[in-house]
Design a protein around this motif. Sequence first.
Motif, PDB file in Angstrom:
ATOM      1  N   ILE A  55      37.403  43.946  48.266  1.00 16.26           N
ATOM      2  CA  ILE A  55      38.509  44.807  48.706  1.00 16.26           C
ATOM      3  C   ILE A  55      39.773  44.660  47.868  1.00 16.26           C
ATOM      4  O   ILE A  55      40.620  45.560  47.871  1.00 16.26           O
ATOM      5  CB  ILE A  55      38.868  44.541  50.190  1.00 16.26           C
ATOM      6  N   GLU A  56      39.925  43.569  47.162  1.00 19.02           N
ATOM      7  CA  GLU A  56      41.176  43.298  46.453  1.00 19.02           C
ATOM      8  C   GLU A  56      41.112  43.801  45.009  1.00 19.02           C
ATOM      9  O   GLU A  56      40.120  43.578  44.314  1.00 19.02           O
ATOM     10  CB  GLU A  56      41.475  41.797  46.436  1.00 19.02           C
ATOM     11  N   PRO A  57      42.185  44.442  44.531  1.00 20.67           N
ATOM     12  CA  PRO A  57      42.243  44.787  43.099  1.00 20.67           C
ATOM     13  C   PRO A  57      42.183  43.528  42.232  1.00 20.67           C
ATOM     14  O   PRO A  57      41.549  43.525  41.178  1.00 20.67           O
ATOM     15  CB  PRO A  57      43.592  45.502  42.968  1.00 20.67           C
ATOM     16  N   ASP A  58      42.821  42.464  42.696  1.00 19.24           N
ATOM     17  CA  ASP A  58      42.788  41.180  42.011  1.00 19.24           C
ATOM     18  C   ASP A  58      42.499  40.087  43.042  1.00 19.24           C
ATOM     19  O   ASP A  58      43.405  39.645  43.751  1.00 19.24           O
ATOM     20  CB  ASP A  58      44.125  40.904  41.311  1.00 19.24           C
ATOM     21  N   PRO A  59      41.254  39.643  43.143  1.00 20.14           N
ATOM     22  CA  PRO A  59      40.901  38.648  44.170  1.00 20.14           C
ATOM     23  C   PRO A  59      41.670  37.337  44.052  1.00 20.14           C
ATOM     24  O   PRO A  59      41.848  36.636  45.047  1.00 20.14           O
ATOM     25  CB  PRO A  59      39.394  38.417  43.938  1.00 20.14           C
ATOM     26  N   GLU A  60      42.140  37.015  42.853  1.00 18.45           N
ATOM     27  CA  GLU A  60      42.901  35.773  42.669  1.00 18.45           C
ATOM     28  C   GLU A  60      44.332  35.896  43.190  1.00 18.45           C
ATOM     29  O   GLU A  60      45.005  34.890  43.419  1.00 18.45           O
ATOM     30  CB  GLU A  60      42.916  35.385  41.188  1.00 18.45           C
ATOM     31  N   SER A  61      44.796  37.126  43.353  1.00 19.47           N
ATOM     32  CA  SER A  61      46.134  37.357  43.895  1.00 19.47           C
ATOM     33  C   SER A  61      46.027  38.427  44.988  1.00 19.47           C
ATOM     34  O   SER A  61      46.416  39.591  44.796  1.00 19.47           O
ATOM     35  CB  SER A  61      47.089  37.815  42.782  1.00 19.47           C
ATOM     36  N   PRO A  62      45.502  38.067  46.158  1.00 21.58           N
ATOM     37  CA  PRO A  62      45.165  39.060  47.186  1.00 21.58           C
ATOM     38  C   PRO A  62      46.381  39.750  47.792  1.00 21.58           C
ATOM     39  O   PRO A  62      47.418  39.132  48.025  1.00 21.58           O
ATOM     40  CB  PRO A  62      44.426  38.230  48.251  1.00 21.58           C
ATOM     41  N   ARG A  63      46.216  41.047  48.053  1.00 24.03           N
ATOM     42  CA  ARG A  63      47.248  41.832  48.730  1.00 24.03           C
ATOM     43  C   ARG A  63      46.979  41.917  50.225  1.00 24.03           C
ATOM     44  O   ARG A  63      47.906  42.062  51.012  1.00 24.03           O
ATOM     45  CB  ARG A  63      47.301  43.251  48.157  1.00 24.03           C
ATOM     46  N   TYR A  64      45.704  41.887  50.616  1.00 23.35           N
ATOM     47  CA  TYR A  64      45.328  42.083  52.011  1.00 23.35           C
ATOM     48  C   TYR A  64      45.028  40.760  52.729  1.00 23.35           C
ATOM     49  O   TYR A  64      45.660  40.438  53.728  1.00 23.35           O
ATOM     50  CB  TYR A  64      44.083  42.988  52.096  1.00 23.35           C
ATOM     51  N   LEU A  65      44.047  40.043  52.233  1.00 30.17           N
ATOM     52  CA  LEU A  65      43.531  38.866  52.928  1.00 30.17           C
ATOM     53  C   LEU A  65      44.114  37.608  52.284  1.00 30.17           C
ATOM     54  O   LEU A  65      43.668  37.167  51.220  1.00 30.17           O
ATOM     55  CB  LEU A  65      42.000  38.855  52.864  1.00 30.17           C
ATOM     56  N   LYS A  66      45.117  37.036  52.947  1.00 31.16           N
ATOM     57  CA  LYS A  66      45.890  35.957  52.345  1.00 31.16           C
ATOM     58  C   LYS A  66      45.622  34.615  53.025  1.00 31.16           C
ATOM     59  O   LYS A  66      45.318  34.555  54.226  1.00 31.16           O
ATOM     60  CB  LYS A  66      47.379  36.282  52.409  1.00 31.16           C
ATOM     61  N   THR A  67      45.744  33.570  52.239  1.00 35.98           N
ATOM     62  CA  THR A  67      45.598  32.203  52.748  1.00 35.98           C
ATOM     63  C   THR A  67      46.946  31.702  53.253  1.00 35.98           C
ATOM     64  O   THR A  67      47.969  31.868  52.576  1.00 35.98           O
ATOM     65  CB  THR A  67      45.091  31.266  51.638  1.00 35.98           C
ATOM     66  N   VAL A  68      46.942  31.116  54.439  1.00 35.94           N
ATOM     67  CA  VAL A  68      48.142  30.474  54.986  1.00 35.94           C
ATOM     68  C   VAL A  68      47.906  28.970  54.888  1.00 35.94           C
ATOM     69  O   VAL A  68      47.058  28.419  55.597  1.00 35.94           O
ATOM     70  CB  VAL A  68      48.390  30.898  56.449  1.00 35.94           C
ATOM     71  N   ARG A  69      48.600  28.329  53.982  1.00 39.05           N
ATOM     72  CA  ARG A  69      48.370  26.916  53.691  1.00 39.05           C
ATOM     73  C   ARG A  69      48.452  26.054  54.945  1.00 39.05           C
ATOM     74  O   ARG A  69      49.384  26.147  55.732  1.00 39.05           O
ATOM     75  CB  ARG A  69      49.403  26.404  52.682  1.00 39.05           C
ATOM     76  N   GLY A  70      47.416  25.251  55.149  1.00 43.25           N
ATOM     77  CA  GLY A  70      47.409  24.332  56.278  1.00 43.25           C
ATOM     78  C   GLY A  70      47.076  24.973  57.606  1.00 43.25           C
ATOM     79  O   GLY A  70      47.030  24.293  58.633  1.00 43.25           O
ATOM     80  N   ALA A  71      46.837  26.307  57.612  1.00 45.21           N
ATOM     81  CA  ALA A  71      46.569  26.996  58.880  1.00 45.21           C
ATOM     82  C   ALA A  71      45.257  27.766  58.838  1.00 45.21           C
ATOM     83  O   ALA A  71      44.358  27.526  59.639  1.00 45.21           O
ATOM     84  CB  ALA A  71      47.731  27.926  59.234  1.00 45.21           C
ATOM     85  N   GLY A  72      45.131  28.710  57.924  1.00 42.69           N
ATOM     86  CA  GLY A  72      43.927  29.531  57.886  1.00 42.69           C
ATOM     87  C   GLY A  72      44.143  30.778  57.060  1.00 42.69           C
ATOM     88  O   GLY A  72      44.619  30.706  55.924  1.00 42.69           O
ATOM     89  N   TYR A  73      43.874  31.943  57.659  1.00 40.21           N
ATOM     90  CA  TYR A  73      43.950  33.207  56.931  1.00 40.21           C
ATOM     91  C   TYR A  73      44.683  34.258  57.754  1.00 40.21           C
ATOM     92  O   TYR A  73      44.650  34.244  58.987  1.00 40.21           O
ATOM     93  CB  TYR A  73      42.534  33.716  56.591  1.00 40.21           C
ATOM     94  N   ARG A  74      45.319  35.189  57.022  1.00 42.81           N
ATOM     95  CA  ARG A  74      46.040  36.294  57.677  1.00 42.81           C
ATOM     96  C   ARG A  74      45.769  37.565  56.885  1.00 42.81           C
ATOM     97  O   ARG A  74      45.761  37.571  55.668  1.00 42.81           O
ATOM     98  CB  ARG A  74      47.528  36.020  57.711  1.00 42.81           C
ATOM     99  N   PHE A  75      45.529  38.667  57.636  1.00 44.84           N
ATOM    100  CA  PHE A  75      45.327  39.976  57.012  1.00 44.84           C
ATOM    101  C   PHE A  75      46.611  40.767  57.099  1.00 44.84           C
ATOM    102  O   PHE A  75      47.226  40.851  58.166  1.00 44.84           O
ATOM    103  CB  PHE A  75      44.194  40.729  57.728  1.00 44.84           C
ATOM    104  N   GLU A  76      47.038  41.344  55.959  1.00 47.09           N
ATOM    105  CA  GLU A  76      48.295  42.094  55.912  1.00 47.09           C
ATOM    106  C   GLU A  76      48.077  43.488  55.367  1.00 47.09           C
ATOM    107  O   GLU A  76      47.198  43.701  54.528  1.00 47.09           O
ATOM    108  CB  GLU A  76      49.315  41.362  55.016  1.00 47.09           C
ATOM    109  N   ALA A  77      48.899  44.414  55.847  1.00 48.62           N
ATOM    110  CA  ALA A  77      48.910  45.769  55.274  1.00 48.62           C
ATOM    111  C   ALA A  77      49.858  45.764  54.102  1.00 48.62           C
ATOM    112  O   ALA A  77      51.008  45.319  54.222  1.00 48.62           O
ATOM    113  CB  ALA A  77      49.370  46.776  56.326  1.00 48.62           C
ATOM    114  N   PRO A  78      49.419  46.235  52.928  1.00 46.25           N
ATOM    115  CA  PRO A  78      50.304  46.219  51.746  1.00 46.25           C
ATOM    116  C   PRO A  78      51.518  47.108  51.963  1.00 46.25           C
ATOM    117  O   PRO A  78      51.429  48.172  52.592  1.00 46.25           O
ATOM    118  CB  PRO A  78      49.400  46.744  50.635  1.00 46.25           C
ATOM    119  N   LYS A  79      52.626  46.687  51.438  1.00 42.20           N
ATOM    120  CA  LYS A  79      53.879  47.442  51.608  1.00 42.20           C
ATOM    121  C   LYS A  79      54.025  48.463  50.478  1.00 42.20           C
ATOM    122  O   LYS A  79      53.541  48.285  49.398  1.00 42.20           O
ATOM    123  CB  LYS A  79      55.066  46.477  51.596  1.00 42.20           C
TER     124      LYS A  79
END
Length: 283
Positions: free
Chosen positions: A259-283
Amino acid sequence: MASSVAQSEANSSARWPALHSSTAADRSVRATPKCFNLVTIGAILRPPGYNTVVKPSIFVVEDDPDISRLVRHHLEGAGFAVKVFPTGNTVVMESERQRPTLFVLDIMVPGRDGLELCRQIRQTPLLASTPVIFLTAKSGEADRILGLELGADDYIPKPFSPRELVARVKAVLRRFERPLLQSPLKVGEIEIDPSAMTLTVRGQLVGTTATEFRLLDYFARHIGRVFTRDQLLDSVWRDTAYVTPRSVDVYVRRIREKIEPDPESPRYLKTVRGAGYRFEAPK
């Protein structure tokens, strides 16, 4: 005239006695009215195999005859139809003719090995969404991660418990049940249609496994919320006894690649350090 007719019938009886003789039983049968209802007619006209329950089929790739017999015995006992392949050479061709419900693959088999076979299954449109379980003696963590990264839905090391194998097959198939029907969802360039289990990214249809689809759908319907790995296991995998939190990381990486144009720098599915993952709508 009457005597002429009688004489004709007598001559006929003499020439074909079987057509004119009758017993009391014959007369009784002829006297019985032929009454058929729809149920009777259906039973007479029903073709062989009609209304027969079709068992879910499992293709097992295993070159050890003792292990393949053991696997077949327990899976058939659990209600599955099983076809065993001692090599991986003809599996994809056979599967395109008769698509199985699930694959159980050994890695170290003659011909095309299990890893290459899994890769080919995921690249074949007709088979790409079919669940795959590895059943193999390669039990290291690196082997397990590689199997999951290639698209396997579970990884069972040998030696194994046949009862556990059956339980894990059923657990994977439960995950492959379609999610509850919900309205299609569009987030940025991503379109998710749960009723058809289809994912469209930037106008292109993208293939997913059922687990990938369920995980992405869950993220996209909870935009902005942070989930721990354990929370995702409970919500998406349902049966967590055989899944580790490390598996979540593998699936997140596979979703990003799709889903990501650049998987190494995700726009949608992001890592939250020490917590888990969060999905965001791109601005």
